[in-house]
Write a protein that holds these residues in place. Structure first.
Motif, PDB file in Angstrom:
ATOM      1  N   ASP A  53      31.951  76.226  66.137  1.00 60.14           N
ATOM      2  CA  ASP A  53      31.144  75.197  66.797  1.00 60.14           C
ATOM      3  C   ASP A  53      31.369  73.810  66.214  1.00 60.14           C
ATOM      4  OD1 ASP A  53      29.972  77.009  68.523  1.00 60.14           O
ATOM      5  OD2 ASP A  53      28.275  77.413  67.187  1.00 60.14           O
ATOM      6  N   TYR A  54      32.487  73.650  65.491  1.00 62.03           N
ATOM      7  CA  TYR A  54      32.679  72.372  64.795  1.00 62.03           C
ATOM      8  C   TYR A  54      34.068  71.782  65.071  1.00 62.03           C
ATOM      9  CZ  TYR A  54      28.441  73.720  62.384  1.00 62.03           C
ATOM     10  OH  TYR A  54      27.152  74.082  62.106  1.00 62.03           O
ATOM     11  N   ALA A  55      34.088  70.461  65.178  1.00 64.66           N
ATOM     12  CA  ALA A  55      35.335  69.704  65.270  1.00 64.66           C
ATOM     13  C   ALA A  55      35.480  68.877  63.999  1.00 64.66           C
ATOM     14  CB  ALA A  55      35.330  68.795  66.499  1.00 64.66           C
ATOM     15  N   TYR A  56      36.680  68.885  63.452  1.00 64.10           N
ATOM     16  CA  TYR A  56      36.970  68.176  62.200  1.00 64.10           C
ATOM     17  C   TYR A  56      37.966  67.056  62.522  1.00 64.10           C
ATOM     18  CZ  TYR A  56      34.792  72.367  60.299  1.00 64.10           C
ATOM     19  OH  TYR A  56      33.915  73.392  60.024  1.00 64.10           O
ATOM     20  N   LEU A  57      37.556  65.827  62.239  1.00 66.72           N
ATOM     21  CA  LEU A  57      38.345  64.655  62.606  1.00 66.72           C
ATOM     22  C   LEU A  57      38.868  63.954  61.350  1.00 66.72           C
ATOM     23  CD1 LEU A  57      35.889  63.088  65.235  1.00 66.72           C
ATOM     24  CD2 LEU A  57      37.475  65.004  65.540  1.00 66.72           C
ATOM     25  N   ALA A  58      40.191  63.827  61.246  1.00 69.10           N
ATOM     26  CA  ALA A  58      40.788  63.022  60.174  1.00 69.10           C
ATOM     27  C   ALA A  58      40.687  61.565  60.592  1.00 69.10           C
ATOM     28  CB  ALA A  58      42.232  63.434  59.943  1.00 69.10           C
ATOM     29  N   SER A  59      39.802  60.827  59.936  1.00 68.18           N
ATOM     30  CA  SER A  59      39.434  59.488  60.405  1.00 68.18           C
ATOM     31  C   SER A  59      39.870  58.385  59.457  1.00 68.18           C
ATOM     32  CB  SER A  59      37.917  59.416  60.641  1.00 68.18           C
ATOM     33  OG  SER A  59      37.527  60.330  61.636  1.00 68.18           O
ATOM     34  N   GLY A  60      41.091  58.507  58.947  1.00 62.11           N
ATOM     35  CA  GLY A  60      41.646  57.436  58.130  1.00 62.11           C
ATOM     36  C   GLY A  60      40.803  57.122  56.925  1.00 62.11           C
ATOM     37  N   GLU A  61      40.540  55.835  56.716  1.00 62.55           N
ATOM     38  CA  GLU A  61      39.804  55.406  55.526  1.00 62.55           C
ATOM     39  C   GLU A  61      38.345  55.862  55.541  1.00 62.55           C
ATOM     40  OE1 GLU A  61      38.889  50.926  57.243  1.00 62.55           O
ATOM     41  OE2 GLU A  61      40.361  51.228  55.654  1.00 62.55           O
ATOM     42  N   LYS A  62      37.866  56.307  56.692  1.00 64.37           N
ATOM     43  CA  LYS A  62      36.503  56.826  56.750  1.00 64.37           C
ATOM     44  C   LYS A  62      36.399  58.215  56.141  1.00 64.37           C
ATOM     45  CE  LYS A  62      34.647  53.363  59.013  1.00 64.37           C
ATOM     46  NZ  LYS A  62      33.579  52.526  58.441  1.00 64.37           N
ATOM     47  N   GLY A  63      37.508  58.965  56.147  1.00 72.06           N
ATOM     48  CA  GLY A  63      37.512  60.308  55.590  1.00 72.06           C
ATOM     49  C   GLY A  63      37.534  61.373  56.665  1.00 72.06           C
ATOM     50  N   LEU A  64      36.891  62.505  56.386  1.00 77.55           N
ATOM     51  CA  LEU A  64      36.818  63.623  57.325  1.00 77.55           C
ATOM     52  C   LEU A  64      35.442  63.634  57.980  1.00 77.55           C
ATOM     53  CD1 LEU A  64      38.242  66.211  58.450  1.00 77.55           C
ATOM     54  CD2 LEU A  64      36.961  67.467  56.681  1.00 77.55           C
ATOM     55  N   ALA A  65      35.419  63.444  59.307  1.00 77.12           N
ATOM     56  CA  ALA A  65      34.163  63.500  60.059  1.00 77.12           C
ATOM     57  C   ALA A  65      34.006  64.900  60.643  1.00 77.12           C
ATOM     58  CB  ALA A  65      34.161  62.453  61.165  1.00 77.12           C
ATOM     59  N   ILE A  66      32.818  65.471  60.530  1.00 80.29           N
ATOM     60  CA  ILE A  66      32.542  66.827  61.021  1.00 80.29           C
ATOM     61  C   ILE A  66      31.489  66.738  62.126  1.00 80.29           C
ATOM     62  CG2 ILE A  66      31.809  69.153  60.388  1.00 80.29           C
ATOM     63  CD1 ILE A  66      32.678  68.532  57.524  1.00 80.29           C
ATOM     64  N   LEU A  67      31.852  67.244  63.313  1.00 80.18           N
ATOM     65  CA  LEU A  67      30.965  67.195  64.464  1.00 80.18           C
ATOM     66  C   LEU A  67      30.512  68.595  64.847  1.00 80.18           C
ATOM     67  CD1 LEU A  67      32.920  64.761  66.863  1.00 80.18           C
ATOM     68  CD2 LEU A  67      31.314  64.166  65.051  1.00 80.18           C
ATOM     69  N   ASN A  68      29.275  68.713  65.235  1.00 72.98           N
ATOM     70  CA  ASN A  68      28.781  69.948  65.846  1.00 72.98           C
ATOM     71  C   ASN A  68      29.036  69.831  67.347  1.00 72.98           C
ATOM     72  OD1 ASN A  68      27.133  71.928  67.151  1.00 72.98           O
ATOM     73  ND2 ASN A  68      25.854  72.060  65.309  1.00 72.98           N
ATOM     74  N   ILE A  69      29.876  70.751  67.889  1.00 71.04           N
ATOM     75  CA  ILE A  69      30.243  70.684  69.311  1.00 71.04           C
ATOM     76  C   ILE A  69      29.750  71.931  70.044  1.00 71.04           C
ATOM     77  CG2 ILE A  69      32.228  69.149  69.009  1.00 71.04           C
ATOM     78  CD1 ILE A  69      33.980  71.701  69.018  1.00 71.04           C
ATOM     79  N   SER A  70      28.677  72.541  69.519  1.00 78.30           N
ATOM     80  CA  SER A  70      28.131  73.716  70.205  1.00 78.30           C
ATOM     81  C   SER A  70      27.730  73.360  71.632  1.00 78.30           C
ATOM     82  CB  SER A  70      26.934  74.282  69.434  1.00 78.30           C
ATOM     83  OG  SER A  70      25.947  73.284  69.232  1.00 78.30           O
ATOM     84  N   ASN A  71      27.361  72.116  71.841  1.00 84.31           N
ATOM     85  CA  ASN A  71      27.132  71.588  73.178  1.00 84.31           C
ATOM     86  C   ASN A  71      28.166  70.490  73.405  1.00 84.31           C
ATOM     87  OD1 ASN A  71      26.289  70.551  75.590  1.00 84.31           O
ATOM     88  ND2 ASN A  71      24.236  69.955  74.886  1.00 84.31           N
ATOM     89  N   PRO A  72      29.323  70.831  74.025  1.00 86.77           N
ATOM     90  CA  PRO A  72      30.416  69.846  74.155  1.00 86.77           C
ATOM     91  C   PRO A  72      30.001  68.571  74.876  1.00 86.77           C
ATOM     92  CG  PRO A  72      31.188  72.055  74.675  1.00 86.77           C
ATOM     93  CD  PRO A  72      29.690  72.142  74.590  1.00 86.77           C
ATOM     94  N   SER A  73      28.973  68.650  75.706  1.00 89.97           N
ATOM     95  CA  SER A  73      28.556  67.442  76.417  1.00 89.97           C
ATOM     96  C   SER A  73      27.766  66.491  75.529  1.00 89.97           C
ATOM     97  CB  SER A  73      27.722  67.816  77.643  1.00 89.97           C
ATOM     98  OG  SER A  73      26.526  68.480  77.239  1.00 89.97           O
ATOM     99  N   SER A  74      27.383  66.980  74.315  1.00 89.55           N
ATOM    100  CA  SER A  74      26.594  66.127  73.436  1.00 89.55           C
ATOM    101  C   SER A  74      26.908  66.445  71.967  1.00 89.55           C
ATOM    102  CB  SER A  74      25.097  66.322  73.714  1.00 89.55           C
ATOM    103  OG  SER A  74      24.327  65.482  72.870  1.00 89.55           O
ATOM    104  N   PRO A  75      28.099  66.073  71.471  1.00 93.83           N
ATOM    105  CA  PRO A  75      28.462  66.326  70.066  1.00 93.83           C
ATOM    106  C   PRO A  75      27.528  65.581  69.121  1.00 93.83           C
ATOM    107  CG  PRO A  75      30.372  65.681  71.366  1.00 93.83           C
ATOM    108  CD  PRO A  75      29.162  65.393  72.207  1.00 93.83           C
TER     109      PRO A  75
END
Length: 905
Positions: free
Chosen positions: A492-514
């Motif tokens: 249920d999670y998306a992991y985003l490599a976001s450059g200088e911000k680091g690693l962003a972790i999103l809950n996508i259990s509801n894809p219409s509203s991460p």
């Protein structure tokens, strides 16, 4: 939003297993062996049989190798970790590391002669390292000059070091006494020069305009252009052997007859296929490109022919692993399949040639899906030793990523968006839909009925419903904390490599509203891979950063590993991580998930490097353990700090006092090496009290004059010492007295040259060196005085002669390690002097310096030799460097004497 900090519960210990390939950086030939830098490996090739070069020995080092020099039974290497490595090659089949000498700053060029290694640092200074004992090299001196700003190469011949400055020409430095170097001449080469070599009475250099220039240096004080030859566009490097110069360039290898330096002529050309470095041995030229060594027979210079070849893996763009085989995307070299059945010795199983540049490879079942710039290739890998390209499909113009899910390939185009292919029949894949994204796209991840597309430019991800692959539907767009360079989805999670911000972790259990769960801070996250409970983040500074994501809302650092190059992608299989490195090839490491209980090695070569009356500077070498974190510093049994540096500076201590530094090394898992490494040192003594007899640490020959004043120091009072002796440019010294201490003397020592307490020159042009001592036994400490101030003056004629603005005059103070610029302001002037006020943090050794304007000084003051079509017509001068040497280098004359005297004493 939660920003997590680095935790301390590392439970993965990474161990290096093997290394395969890497860019070839340098080549040196000695007798029957050829020495090359291949990524982080120092490789020895047996080239006794020219037609079949074969590996004879290999040493895995700590970082990418830059340059190699061979002298006797030793190889000298510089690397990207700013170290000098000395390798024993007495037995070429088993090279061994003799020592690793850590230096600071970017090391760019290397030359070795006799007992010294000469290294260019930061393109603007020259380091001299004593290598007479290969097991214990020592930094002797650092040479810099405000006119030398962009060194591109160096060479050493006889008693001279030749420094080629890309912008300002050729500088010749006399190194007769290695501790006392002086600039004796320069040649202003108007074209930007990049490579240099000295042979006999001539210096050869190539410039970016494509010319090989030959300078007559038989008289170093009078340099003259002897001749030149146009070798075409983009020359890389060259060497000289007997009467020929061998120049590598974009156009090939040029062999130039230089028997008559005034009239060089082309002798032969060889298509060197982009070779950039060269060495000559007997009748063969050894040329290296990024991926290969070519041995060219030059017995007949007019008709050079290939003699032998050694190919390397070179750089790797992408890696995937399946069933003991690694599949490497190798750009224009195709798809490389590597046999990993013996991890200690990876071997090439097969190379799949394509007509296009291969960027990525994705493995599913018995197929490899390889992306090239405008399409997708499907390769049957049932037999990795005999793979078969079953189909290719051109899709669009700029493919950046691919993911396989079920019978579909999801192909990302940077400009046009997402293409979905039906690959149920691998021999005839077909395009079934296109989705035009709203912005520039980079990566795609697929999970269930959804595709997640990253937008690098507008800080967002786009979510598509792909339940019907032939008709993807827009679901949502989510604005991310920063640019997205890589994306992975697990559960249920998306992991985003976001450059200088680091690693962003999103809950996508509801894809219409991460929902954003966490941001784990790194230096620069460029990609991410998920395997089990771990996220492997590619960080441009730290390497592979491994996070325990058992609880995605609270990731914990689990381990780190740095390859020394530029990581492009990673793959995992079992306990192994396979790293594709842009410069270092394929690096294989092993994960030990049991807690690491092995401490790092201790520091080595701990010593008092610089000692003054109120300071001690200690230096050491950190251990080479990959998981080394820091050193615990204790002074006289009391813990002071943790540091990952290779020095510690103790200041504000008393004269004639002895202090002991004690160290323990610590790794990232918190393991502490319990072995104490200690060193004791005693500060110098300066006596200015009692009878009025003033003792000094300086040699009498270096003292120009002394001036003394005595004042009564009461508690909480402002005190000023005034100095009136003729020739003393220090008008006054003042500070706020914090204690009742009675009558205290202050001493000014005006020096003819740099103090013997100091090992390096300050930046800029030096007006005067001097010492200020107040009281006895380390009196001038923060416990006794506050707000020290120095009033001094500088002769107007000197400022005019050096073309220096008063605003550019600065007081510099030596802190025991280096020079620091103190706040300095102009206070007034008269007909003879400009008056200044400076605020040091204490009293010690000082230098009054100035930063000159390079352009005006070079053009107006310095008698520079320039190239001319009619050299004979140039007017003769008695000695073009008399003025500048007497002004700019007067400070160096006494230094040589001081060092010699100190050595003698």
């Amino acid at each position: 939003m939660i920003t997590s900090e680095t935790g301390s519960s590392l439970n993965i210990n990474f161990e290096f297993v093997s290394h395969f390939g890497g860019l070839i950086s340098d080549v040196v030939v000695a007798e029957n062996y050829t020495y090359i830098g291949q990524g982080q490996d120092f490789v020895v090739l047996n080239t006794s049989n020219i037609t079949d070069p074969s590996p004879a020995g290999r040493l895995n080092t700590f970082s990418l190798i830059k340059e190699i020099e061979i002298s006797g039974n030793y190889a000298y290497l510089t690397d990207f970790e700013n170290s000098l490595l000395i390798v024993n090659i007495t037995h070429p089949s088993s090279p061994t590391l003799e020592s690793r000498f850590n230096l600071t700053g970017n090391l760019t060029n290397l030359a070795v002669t006799g007992n010294y290694a000469y290294i260019v640092k930061e393109n603007n200074s020259l380091l001299m390292v004593d290598i007479s004992d290969p097991r214990s090299p020592a930094l002797v001196e650092v040479y810099s000059n405000p006119y030398i700003t962009s060194i591109s190469d160096l060479d050493v011949a006889g008693n001279y070091t030749y420094l080629l400055d890309r912008n300002n020409g050729l500088f010749i430095v006399d190194i007769t006494n290695p501790r006392y170097k002086k600039l004796i001449n320069m040649y202003d080469n108007v074209n930007k020069s990049k490579d240099l070599g000295v042979w006999g009475n001539y210096a050869y250099l190539i410039n970016e305009s494509g010319f090989l220039e030959i300078l007559d240096i038989s008289d170093p004080f009078n340099i003259a252009l002897a001749g030149s030859y146009d070798v075409g566009i983009l020359p890389y490097s060259f060497t000289v052997e007997e009467k020929y110069a061998y120049v590598t360039s974009l156009s090939g290898l040029f062999i130039v007859d230089i028997n008559d330096p005034s009239s060089p002529a082309l002798k032969g050309i060889y298509n060197s296929q982009g070779a950039k470095r060269i060495d000559i041995e007997d009748n063969y030229a050894y040329l290296i490109s990024d991926n290969s060594l070519m041995i060219v027979d030059i017995t007949e210079p007019s008709y050079p022919i290939i003699g032998g070849r050694y190919d390397s893996v070179g750089k790797v763009d992408s890696v995937s692993v399946k069933d003991n085989y690694a599949y490497l995307a190798k750009g224009d070299e195709g798809l490389l399949i590597v046999d990993l059945n013996d991890l200690s010795v990876p071997k090439i199983a097969h190379i799949c040639d394509f007509d296009n540049y291969i960027y990525n490879v994705y493995l599913v079942d018995n197929y490899a899906y390889a992306t090239y710039e405008n399409g997708l290739a499907l390769v049957n890998i049932t037999d990795p030793h005999e793979p078969e390209i079953v189909s290719t499909l051109n899709i669009s113009a700029n493919i950046s990523d691919v993911v396989i899910a079920g019978n579909y390939a999801y192909v990302m185009d940077k400009n046009t968006g997402l293409a979905i292919l039906d690959i149920s029949v691998p021999s005839s894949p077909s395009l079934i839909s296109n989705y035009k994204s709203s912005d520039y796209t980079k990566n795609v991840a697929v999970a269930g009925n959804y595709a997640y597309i990253s937008h690098e430019n507008n800080n967002s991800i786009e979510i598509l419903n792909i339940s019907v692959p032939s008709s993807p539907v827009f679901e949502n767009i989510y604005m991310t904390p920063g640019s997205v360079y890589g994306i992975a989805v697990a559960g249920d999670y998306a992991y985003l490599a976001s450059g200088e911000k680091g690693l962003a972790i999103l809950n996508i259990s509801n894809p219409s509203s991460p929902k954003l769960m966490n941001i784990y801070s790194t230096d620069f996250a460029s990609d991410v891979t998920i395997e089990g409970n771990y996220a492997y983040v590619i960080d441009t500074e730290k390497g592979v950063v491994t996070l325990d994501i058992t609880n995605p809302s609270s990731p914990i650092i689990a381990g780190m590993y740095k390859t020394g190059g530029g990581i492009k992608s990673i793959a995992t299989s079992g306990n192994y991580v396979y790293i594709a490195d842009m410069n270092n090839g394929l690096v294989i490491i092993c994960m030990q998930t049991e807690p690491d209980r092995i401490p790092p090695a201790s520091v080595t070569d701990l010593k008092g490097n610089s000692i003054g009356p109120t300071w001690i500077n200690w230096t050491w070498n950190n251990p080479d353990d990959a998981d080394f974190s820091h050193v615990m510093i204790y002074i006289d049994g009391t813990f002071i700090t943790n540091t990952s540096d290779v020095f510690y500076n103790l200041t504000g201590i008393s004269e004639r006092s002895t202090h002991t530094i004690s160290t323990k090394s610590v790794d990232f898992s918190g393991n502490i090496n319990t072995t104490w490494i200690n060193n004791s040192a005693t500060t110098y003594s300066i006596n200015t009290g009692g009878s009025g007899r003033i003792e000094t640490l300086e040699d009498i020959a270096n003292l120009e004059l002394k001036d003394v004043d005595t004042q009564y120091l009461g508690i909480n009072s402002f005190v000023t010492y005034e100095f009136t002796r003729a020739g003393d440019f220090i008008d006054s010294v003042s500070f706020f007295s914090l204690r009742n201490t009675g009558r205290i003397k202050s001493t000014i020592e005006i020096l003819k040259d740099r103090s013997k307490l100091v090992k390096i020159n300050p930046e800029g042009v030096v007006y005067k060196y001097f010492n200020i001592w107040v009281g006895d036994q380390g009196f001038s400490s923060p416990a006794n005085i506050a707000d020290p101030k120095i009033n001094f003056k500088v002769d107007r004629s000197w400022l005019q002669q050096m073309r220096v603005s008063p605003e550019n005059v600065k007081l510099q103070m030596y802190n025991g390690v280096t020079w620091e610029v103190m706040p300095t302001t102009v206070k007034g002037s008269d007909d003879s002097y400009i008056f200044f006020e400076a605020y040091p943090f204490g009293f010690s050794t000082f230098a009054i310096t100035a930063q000159t304007t390079l352009k005006s000084t070079l053009e107006d003051d310095m008698p520079i030799q320039t190239k001319s079509d009619n050299i004979e017509s140039r007017p003769q001068t008695s000695n073009p460097w008399t003025t500048i040497v007497s002004i700019f280098l007067i400070t160096a004359i006494g230094a040589g004497y001081l060092f010699l005297k100190k050595e003698k004493d």
